[in-house]
Design a protein around this motif. Structure first.
Motif: not given
Length: 132
Positions: A79-92, A105-110
């Motif tokens: 629950p307290r872990t940062d989540i990292r997402v990589s995208k090859n396009l610009r974020i919509c 809502v989740l109290g997470r760093v994304i």
């Protein structure tokens, strides 16, 4: 002693069903979508250019590759872990608004890296100041 964090990698496409844990990932995503909708989120369909009914546009946005990646991250991290997402396009716009609310809502760093920017979402805010 150096401890490294596990890294879970999978390349997602919209409505992807290729991951070995697809069923669990979609279950997490469905629960998250419902929870975020209870918080008042409505999908941002204005930029979906397909000539389909509004419900189909929303379904297409719900199967967004970034949302699948986030669900996978939630499934695999504590629950307290940062989540990292990589995208090859610009974020919509829809994904950006959705992730802001998820972070609150989740109290997470994304952290989302698109092809131009890093976005750090925390407590419902983004480091880009909503200007990307």
């Amino acid at each position: 002693m150096h401890c490294s964090k596990p890294i879970y990698k999978h390349v997602y496409q919209d409505d992807d069903m290729s991951h070995p844990e697809t069923e669990a990932i979609y279950k997490v995503l469905e629960g998250l979508i419902q929870r975020i909708e209870l918080e008042g989120f409505t999908p941002v369909t204005g930029l979906v250019l397909m000539d389909v009914f509004e419900e189909e546009k929303e379904e297409n946005l719900n199967g967004h590759s970034g949302k699948l990646a986030l669900a996978h991250g939630l499934l695999k991290t504590s629950p307290r872990t940062d989540i990292r997402v990589s995208k090859n396009l610009r974020i919509c716009h829809d994904y950006h608004c959705w992730i802001k609310l998820v972070s609150r809502v989740l109290g997470r760093v994304i952290i989302v890296r698109d092809r131009i920017h890093f976005h750090r979402f925390e407590d419902g805010l983004c480091s880009c100041g909503d200007y990307w």
